[in-house]
Design a protein around this motif. Structure first.
Motif, PDB file in Angstrom:
ATOM      1  N   GLN A  27       0.905  -1.716   0.001  1.00 33.29           N
ATOM      2  CA  GLN A  27      -0.283   0.224  -0.006  1.00 33.29           C
ATOM      3  C   GLN A  27       0.713   1.235  -0.185  1.00 33.29           C
ATOM      4  O   GLN A  27       2.416   1.384   0.259  1.00 33.29           O
ATOM      5  CB  GLN A  27      -0.765  -0.086   1.405  1.00 33.29           C
ATOM      6  CG  GLN A  27      -1.935  -0.685   1.019  1.00 33.29           C
ATOM      7  CD  GLN A  27      -3.199  -0.763   2.562  1.00 33.29           C
ATOM      8  OE1 GLN A  27      -1.982   0.207   3.449  1.00 33.29           O
ATOM      9  NE2 GLN A  27      -4.072  -1.632   2.613  1.00 33.29           N
ATOM     10  N   LEU A  28       0.367   2.643  -0.626  1.00 29.62           N
ATOM     11  CA  LEU A  28       1.306   3.419  -0.920  1.00 29.62           C
ATOM     12  C   LEU A  28       0.672   4.226   0.865  1.00 29.62           C
ATOM     13  O   LEU A  28      -0.658   4.766   1.278  1.00 29.62           O
ATOM     14  CB  LEU A  28       0.871   4.335  -2.129  1.00 29.62           C
ATOM     15  CG  LEU A  28       1.836   4.333  -3.047  1.00 29.62           C
ATOM     16  CD1 LEU A  28       1.109   4.983  -4.302  1.00 29.62           C
ATOM     17  CD2 LEU A  28       2.955   4.945  -2.289  1.00 29.62           C
ATOM     18  N   LYS A  29       1.752   5.159   1.877  1.00 30.00           N
ATOM     19  CA  LYS A  29       0.433   5.123   3.129  1.00 30.00           C
ATOM     20  C   LYS A  29       1.849   6.311   3.189  1.00 30.00           C
ATOM     21  O   LYS A  29       3.039   7.100   2.706  1.00 30.00           O
ATOM     22  CB  LYS A  29       1.564   4.903   4.373  1.00 30.00           C
ATOM     23  CG  LYS A  29       1.095   4.766   5.115  1.00 30.00           C
ATOM     24  CD  LYS A  29       1.394   3.719   6.585  1.00 30.00           C
ATOM     25  CE  LYS A  29       1.034   3.893   8.018  1.00 30.00           C
ATOM     26  NZ  LYS A  29       2.515   3.589   9.129  1.00 30.00           N
ATOM     27  N   CYS A  30       1.549   7.480   3.720  1.00 31.26           N
ATOM     28  CA  CYS A  30       1.942   8.993   4.232  1.00 31.26           C
ATOM     29  C   CYS A  30       2.916   8.925   4.647  1.00 31.26           C
ATOM     30  O   CYS A  30       2.270   8.243   6.121  1.00 31.26           O
ATOM     31  CB  CYS A  30       1.008   9.955   4.300  1.00 31.26           C
ATOM     32  SG  CYS A  30       1.443  11.563   4.951  1.00 31.26           S
ATOM     33  N   ILE A  31       3.843   9.638   5.220  1.00 31.30           N
ATOM     34  CA  ILE A  31       4.895   9.690   5.562  1.00 31.30           C
ATOM     35  C   ILE A  31       4.555  10.379   7.385  1.00 31.30           C
ATOM     36  O   ILE A  31       5.656  10.691   8.344  1.00 31.30           O
ATOM     37  CB  ILE A  31       6.498   9.648   6.181  1.00 31.30           C
ATOM     38  CG1 ILE A  31       6.784  10.816   4.931  1.00 31.30           C
ATOM     39  CG2 ILE A  31       6.811   8.558   4.896  1.00 31.30           C
ATOM     40  CD1 ILE A  31       8.030  11.591   4.743  1.00 31.30           C
ATOM     41  N   GLY A  32       3.881  11.189   6.847  1.00 35.78           N
ATOM     42  CA  GLY A  32       3.783  12.234   7.549  1.00 35.78           C
ATOM     43  C   GLY A  32       2.139  11.785   8.443  1.00 35.78           C
ATOM     44  O   GLY A  32       2.378  11.597   9.900  1.00 35.78           O
ATOM     45  N   CYS A  33       0.908  11.900   8.322  1.00 37.92           N
ATOM     46  CA  CYS A  33      -0.470  11.709   8.584  1.00 37.92           C
ATOM     47  C   CYS A  33      -0.857  10.379   8.636  1.00 37.92           C
ATOM     48  O   CYS A  33      -1.745   9.774  10.028  1.00 37.92           O
ATOM     49  CB  CYS A  33      -1.587  12.701   8.280  1.00 37.92           C
ATOM     50  SG  CYS A  33      -2.247  12.319   6.884  1.00 37.92           S
ATOM     51  N   GLY A  34      -0.044   9.368   7.583  1.00 39.33           N
ATOM     52  CA  GLY A  34      -0.383   7.957   8.114  1.00 39.33           C
ATOM     53  C   GLY A  34      -1.086   7.638   7.012  1.00 39.33           C
ATOM     54  O   GLY A  34      -1.467   6.566   7.255  1.00 39.33           O
ATOM     55  N   ARG A  35      -2.382   8.236   6.542  1.00 35.04           N
ATOM     56  CA  ARG A  35      -3.288   7.929   5.467  1.00 35.04           C
ATOM     57  C   ARG A  35      -2.800   7.036   4.912  1.00 35.04           C
ATOM     58  O   ARG A  35      -1.284   8.123   3.613  1.00 35.04           O
ATOM     59  CB  ARG A  35      -3.972   9.296   4.735  1.00 35.04           C
ATOM     60  CG  ARG A  35      -5.056   9.777   5.947  1.00 35.04           C
ATOM     61  CD  ARG A  35      -5.989  11.195   5.277  1.00 35.04           C
ATOM     62  NE  ARG A  35      -6.174  11.282   6.153  1.00 35.04           N
ATOM     63  CZ  ARG A  35      -5.675  13.155   7.282  1.00 35.04           C
ATOM     64  NH1 ARG A  35      -5.136  13.223   7.629  1.00 35.04           N
ATOM     65  NH2 ARG A  35      -6.765  13.446   7.921  1.00 35.04           N
ATOM     66  N   THR A  36      -3.741   6.410   3.985  1.00 38.58           N
ATOM     67  CA  THR A  36      -3.632   5.992   2.922  1.00 38.58           C
ATOM     68  C   THR A  36      -3.755   6.788   2.202  1.00 38.58           C
ATOM     69  O   THR A  36      -4.167   7.505   1.968  1.00 38.58           O
ATOM     70  CB  THR A  36      -3.894   4.104   2.561  1.00 38.58           C
ATOM     71  OG1 THR A  36      -5.792   4.655   2.857  1.00 38.58           O
ATOM     72  CG2 THR A  36      -3.456   3.284   3.944  1.00 38.58           C
ATOM     73  N   ALA A  37      -3.028   6.438   0.561  1.00 37.09           N
ATOM     74  CA  ALA A  37      -2.758   7.034  -0.718  1.00 37.09           C
ATOM     75  C   ALA A  37      -3.833   7.290  -1.793  1.00 37.09           C
ATOM     76  O   ALA A  37      -4.023   5.775  -1.633  1.00 37.09           O
ATOM     77  CB  ALA A  37      -1.378   7.736  -0.550  1.00 37.09           C
ATOM     78  N   ARG A  43       3.022  12.534  -2.976  1.00 38.24           N
ATOM     79  CA  ARG A  43       2.073  13.232  -1.967  1.00 38.24           C
ATOM     80  C   ARG A  43       0.536  13.020  -1.337  1.00 38.24           C
ATOM     81  O   ARG A  43      -0.066  12.874  -2.168  1.00 38.24           O
ATOM     82  CB  ARG A  43       2.577  15.036  -2.288  1.00 38.24           C
ATOM     83  CG  ARG A  43       4.357  15.139  -2.200  1.00 38.24           C
ATOM     84  CD  ARG A  43       4.255  16.296  -2.529  1.00 38.24           C
ATOM     85  NE  ARG A  43       5.681  16.500  -2.591  1.00 38.24           N
ATOM     86  CZ  ARG A  43       6.433  16.737  -1.514  1.00 38.24           C
ATOM     87  NH1 ARG A  43       6.351  16.565  -0.808  1.00 38.24           N
ATOM     88  NH2 ARG A  43       7.897  16.837  -1.971  1.00 38.24           N
ATOM     89  N   CYS A  44       0.517  13.556  -0.601  1.00 40.88           N
ATOM     90  CA  CYS A  44      -0.501  13.316   0.671  1.00 40.88           C
ATOM     91  C   CYS A  44      -0.876  14.104   0.157  1.00 40.88           C
ATOM     92  O   CYS A  44      -1.184  15.642   0.196  1.00 40.88           O
ATOM     93  CB  CYS A  44      -0.252  13.500   1.906  1.00 40.88           C
ATOM     94  SG  CYS A  44      -1.655  12.902   3.185  1.00 40.88           S
ATOM     95  N   GLU A  45      -2.897  14.017   0.055  1.00 45.90           N
ATOM     96  CA  GLU A  45      -3.835  14.968  -0.485  1.00 45.90           C
ATOM     97  C   GLU A  45      -3.949  16.111   0.365  1.00 45.90           C
ATOM     98  O   GLU A  45      -4.445  16.639   0.828  1.00 45.90           O
ATOM     99  CB  GLU A  45      -5.134  14.097  -0.862  1.00 45.90           C
ATOM    100  CG  GLU A  45      -4.763  13.487  -1.930  1.00 45.90           C
ATOM    101  CD  GLU A  45      -4.856  14.055  -3.555  1.00 45.90           C
ATOM    102  OE1 GLU A  45      -6.338  13.934  -3.796  1.00 45.90           O
ATOM    103  OE2 GLU A  45      -4.198  14.499  -4.017  1.00 45.90           O
TER     104      GLU A  45
END
Ligand code: F0G
Length: 464
Positions: A27-37, A43-45
């Protein structure tokens, strides 16, 4: 079907929770907020931080239900295979990579790079055991190929026709080659007059549309980020999480070459800071999966004139990036606003590594010493040896510890630098001229003689 729709279908698997039957699923995951992308983002939306690939499918039984020991055996057995994917030093490790149909893989048989012992450099640095993992021995002469095979393959599998990158020269050379091999068109943005002609010539030869922008690398990135927002072009800069996955295999390969015995330190040059991130990610995964029982310390070296990470760590404890106007003869790492700084910092902290900076003269000296071992590398790679010397003096690296330098580019990548060094005019007209006097004893200028046997014999006798 539009490329982005195809990409979505293909990625859909990645954004849904893994089930027991999806043992390799990523899975793709944001390194900041942890949301899947969302599938086709870099970059995280929500928080705009970078994304990384995680593997929920590895829990609880390991990748594809396999233990570390069974994977070690499987990977070794592939070395005698004639299958293209098995002959690739990246795809040989495919159980720890995002899944892809093997037919879609674009490979130039990247990876499979040697580890060399460097006894003279070890002595010069004041340690006993020094090795180089030479990533410059990749098909286009730099470590970029290991990431490019992954990201270009995924671009093709997703139906993209165009790929693009901003580059200090090696990414563009690599992207151009993999795009052509995979039947993709490619666009390269490079800083005008600030990359070596060897790298520029590669991107031309491999068939990219090559544009020299009248700005630096950071300016090229700014332009490209907007272009890919507006056009159906797949971004192959190192913010692309598949690049990081491919690059990660160099650490798996290194540990395999060492019989899975971790060194005490791994030293990596830092530019856009993706390679240190990739190596650190691999080490974390190896420890988690039981391949190794301890982590080597990963340290990142920068040139004094291109030192945003060093400054950030020293001036604000790494809280915030301090971008700089970058200037160094090691043009590959002439980067002032590195995209992956947070990932690299996380690796440095988690492994107990450090950051250091080295001067232009220190880089030139270290490059000559690595060359004199019959190994050679491009200037950016030599920051590792120059930095190691400092870390030994500071007591951060102990004389009996084992160190691996990651040499990122081949010596022929920047033959101009090497020739100028040996002719003794590398630093002419610069502020380093006085300091560079110490380099004289390493210079080996080409000699010109009459075509006479006696003259050559006389020279041999005087050199003996
Ligand atoms: N060494 C070499 C030879 C490089 O080409 C680069 C980066 C680095 C080190 C730094 O690696 O960016 O992952 O920290 N070259 C990029 C390029 C930026 O465009 O070729 P990093």
């Amino acid at each position: 079907m539009r490329a982005s729709a195809l990409l979505f279908l293909w990625f859909r698997e990645m954004t849904e929770p893994a089930t027991k039957t999806d043992l390799g699923v990523s899975q793709l995951k944001c390194i900041g907020c942890g949301r899947t992308a969302l599938p086709d983002r870099f970059r995280c939306e929500t928080c705009r931080d970078l994304l990384e690939i995680i593997f929920p499918g590895w829990e609880p039984a390991g990748p594809y239900g396999r233990s570390a020991n069974s994977l070690k055996k499987l990977w070794l057995s592939r070395k005698s295979s004639f299958e293209p994917a098995d002959q690739s030093g990246v795809w040989r490790f495919r159980e720890v990579l995002p899944e892809i149909d093997q037919e879609k893989i674009i490979t130039l048989r990247e990876g499979n790079t040697p580890v060399y012992e460097l006894p003279h450099c070890a002595r010069s640095a004041g340690i006993q055991h020094l090795y180089a993992k030479h990533q410059g021995m990749n098909p286009t002469g730099s470590f970029k190929d290991t990431g490019m095979t992954a990201a270009a393959s995924f671009a093709r599998a997703a139906g993209y026709q165009w790929v693009a990158c901003a580059s200090t020269g090696n990414t563009s050379a690599s992207m151009a080659a993999y795009a052509s091999r995979g039947g993709l068109r490619s666009l390269v943005l490079i800083p005008d007059g600030k990359i070596s002609w060897g790298k520029l010539s590669q991107s031309l030869d491999y068939g990219a549309i090559t544009v020299q922008l009248k700005t630096d690398f950071d300016g090229c990135v700014r332009v490209l980020n907007e272009v890919v927002e507006r056009m159906p072009v797949y971004l192959l800069n190192s913010v692309n999480p598949y690049r990081v996955e491919g690059q990660k295999t160099s650490a798996f390969e290194l540990l395999e070459q060492r019989g899975w015995e971790p060194p005490d330190h791994i030293i990596v040059p830092g530019g856009n800071l993706a390679n240190s991130s990739a190596i650190g990610k691999a080490l974390g995964e190896m420890k988690h999966l039981g391949f190794i029982s301890r982590l080597p310390k990963v340290s990142v070296m920068q040139a004094e004139g291109a030192n945003p990470l060093v400054r950030s760590v020293r001036e604000n404890g790494g809280e915030k990036l301090i971008p700089v106007h970058a200037e160094t003869m090691a043009t590959a790492i002439r980067i002032g606003n590195p995209a992956s700084w947070k990932k690299a910092l996380r690796v440095i902290r988690e492994t107990g590594g450090t950051v250091e900076q080295v001067s232009e003269v220190e880089i030139a000296l270290a490059k000559a010493e690595i060359g004199a071992e019959g190994v050679g590398c491009e200037p950016a790679s030599a920051v590792t040896l120059a930095g190691l010397k400092k870390l030994v003096k500071q007591g951060f690296v102990k004389p009996n510890e084992t160190v691996v330098l990651v040499l990122t580019g081949h010596t022929l990548k920047d033959a101009d630098f090497t020739l100028k060094f040996h002719r003794g005019d590398l630093f002419d007209g610069t502020t380093y001229q006085a300091e560079s006097g110490s380099l004289k004893r390493f210079e080996r200028s080409p000699l010109v003689l009459e075509p006479s046997v006696d003259a050559v014999i006389k020279l041999l006798q005087s050199a003996a």
